[in-house]
Design a protein around this motif. Structure first.
Motif, PDB file in Angstrom:
ATOM      1  N   TRP A 155       0.839  -1.203   0.000  1.00  0.00           N
ATOM      2  CA  TRP A 155       0.000   0.000   0.000  1.00  0.00           C
ATOM      3  C   TRP A 155       0.877   1.257   0.000  1.00  0.00           C
ATOM      4  O   TRP A 155       0.566   2.239  -0.678  1.00  0.00           O
ATOM      5  CB  TRP A 155      -0.914  -0.008   1.225  1.00  0.00           C
ATOM      6  N   CYS A 156       1.956   1.226   0.749  1.00  0.00           N
ATOM      7  CA  CYS A 156       2.868   2.380   0.816  1.00  0.00           C
ATOM      8  C   CYS A 156       3.599   2.593  -0.505  1.00  0.00           C
ATOM      9  O   CYS A 156       3.800   3.737  -0.926  1.00  0.00           O
ATOM     10  CB  CYS A 156       3.899   2.180   1.929  1.00  0.00           C
ATOM     11  N   LYS A 157       3.990   1.519  -1.155  1.00  0.00           N
ATOM     12  CA  LYS A 157       4.885   1.594  -2.310  1.00  0.00           C
ATOM     13  C   LYS A 157       4.164   1.682  -3.653  1.00  0.00           C
ATOM     14  O   LYS A 157       4.592   2.421  -4.549  1.00  0.00           O
ATOM     15  CB  LYS A 157       5.790   0.344  -2.315  1.00  0.00           C
ATOM     16  N   LEU A 158       3.076   0.930  -3.817  1.00  0.00           N
ATOM     17  CA  LEU A 158       2.446   0.776  -5.127  1.00  0.00           C
ATOM     18  C   LEU A 158       1.165   1.588  -5.247  1.00  0.00           C
ATOM     19  O   LEU A 158       0.332   1.577  -4.346  1.00  0.00           O
ATOM     20  CB  LEU A 158       2.128  -0.703  -5.375  1.00  0.00           C
ATOM     21  N   LYS A 159       1.014   2.243  -6.381  1.00  0.00           N
ATOM     22  CA  LYS A 159      -0.224   2.973  -6.647  1.00  0.00           C
ATOM     23  C   LYS A 159      -1.349   1.982  -6.926  1.00  0.00           C
ATOM     24  O   LYS A 159      -1.098   0.840  -7.340  1.00  0.00           O
ATOM     25  CB  LYS A 159      -0.015   3.933  -7.824  1.00  0.00           C
ATOM     26  N   PRO A 160      -2.621   2.380  -6.689  1.00  0.00           N
ATOM     27  CA  PRO A 160      -3.742   1.430  -6.801  1.00  0.00           C
ATOM     28  C   PRO A 160      -3.801   0.678  -8.120  1.00  0.00           C
ATOM     29  O   PRO A 160      -4.142  -0.496  -8.152  1.00  0.00           O
ATOM     30  CB  PRO A 160      -4.972   2.333  -6.613  1.00  0.00           C
TER      31      PRO A 160
END
Length: 339
Positions: free
Chosen positions: A309-314
């Motif tokens: 969740w912190c690293k990857l966009k939805p």
């Protein structure tokens, strides 16, 4: 690409951090200690006691009444709940094959008000919510737990912590559609690099290491320069869902530790253009937003889910196929706050 409303990944929970991520007609999960309460959102308002705080909300819900341990005796009813998203474990279920509009979902929930519960099982509140959204009766939560119990029986804790194995088993048991299976294979099969030198790891990276003898993910917040040249390790501050004792909820904290340069710690190489990622500064800022959170949920909001969740966009976390998805991800993209 064919999507299924009953696929355990096409109906995917995603943590709610701010009030404006919710919309009327949404299916939400309020995760509890013994059972999860599923409900349909009817109305969202600011908390009258703290109107300017986006992490608080007054929410009107319709859901199946449940008693301790999830035993379902009662009726479909409407309630008003006050949520503090920093403290409550609220998740929104994103469907990628949703046949009804938000207005239709709300209508389907309202016409059942006062009716006795017709799904006399432990997860009847989930059956009610998914039926309102999809017109089908199924439990994603139940399917996942049955699958994971079998994985644990045959493969133990190592099997449970192996996301690629869980994805393969779900595909073999036809619990997951082909687009989600392929998307997960790409996520879980990301290239990895063993940390053998200090410069193998950087701020904003997702690292995997052994934590209480299972695979565990964390976000690197800072790489510290070694004060002693003879020190054979890399000094990191990282954010993760930490075990804080048998009687304390798991909590997202920042921790500092020196890891050995023996290859036992792995960097997950989520990079553009294969993945749509946040910058290192954005990644660490997103992690800071959730420091202190105690909303741990195995397979839904655990260390792996938090780190990604912190690293990857939805758009990298969910299968993409049509404009409806683009509308979905607009509601779940969280703005990075100034730190």
């Amino acid at each position: 690409m064919e999507f299924s409303s009953s696929c355990i990944e096409c109906a995917k929970p995603y943590p709610v951090i701010k009030r404006d991520e919710l919309a009327e007609g949404d299916h939400i999960i309020n995760a509890g200690t013994f059972y999860d309460d599923h409900a349909i959102v009817i109305k969202i308002e600011p908390d009258v006691r703290d109107r300017s705080n986006l992490q608080k909300a007054r929410v009107v819900l319709i859901h199946a009444t449940t008693y301790p341990l999830g035993i379902s005796i009662g009726t479909i009813r409407q309630t008003v709940d006050y949520f503090d998203f920093k403290r409550c474990n609220i998740m929104i279920v994103k469907y990628f094959n949703r046949p009804f509009t938000s207005e239709e979902i709300i209508h389907r929930a309202k016409i059942q008000l006062g009716m006795p519960i017709i799904f006399p099982f432990m997860n009847s509140c989930e059956y009610f919510a998914t039926h309102c959204v999809t017109n089908k009766i199924f439990s994603v939560q139940g399917r996942k737990w049955n699958m994971n119990l079998k994985i644990f029986f045959f493969h133990g804790l190592d099997g449970l912590s192996d996301e690629k194995l869980r994805n393969q088993v779900a595909h073999e048991r036809e619990l997951i559609c082909k687009p989600c299976f392929e998307r997960n294979n790409e996520l879980f099969g990301v290239k990895k690099k063993a940390i053998r030198k200090e410069y193998d790891v950087h701020e904003g990276d997702i690292i995997t290491f052994s934590y209480w003898k299972i695979h565990h993910d964390a976000i690197v917040m800072k790489v510290h320069e070694n004060q002693t040249r003879n020190m054979k390790g890399v000094d990191l501050t990282f954010a993760h869902y930490a075990f804080c004792g048998p009687f304390i909820s798991r909590t997202i904290i920042e921790e500092r530790k020196t890891f050995p340069l023996d290859g036992s710690v792995i960097v997950n190489l989520y990079k553009s253009p294969q993945f749509n990622v946040y910058s290192p500064t954005e990644t660490t800022a997103r992690a800071k937003m959730r420091i202190g959170e105690q909303n741990f949920a195995l397979f839904l909001n655990d260390s792996c889910n938090f780190a990604r969740w912190c690293k990857l966009k939805p758009e990298s976390l969910f299968p993409v196929n049509k404009s409806r998805f683009e509308k979905n991800v607009k509601n779940i993209a969280v703005n990075v706050i100034d730190t």
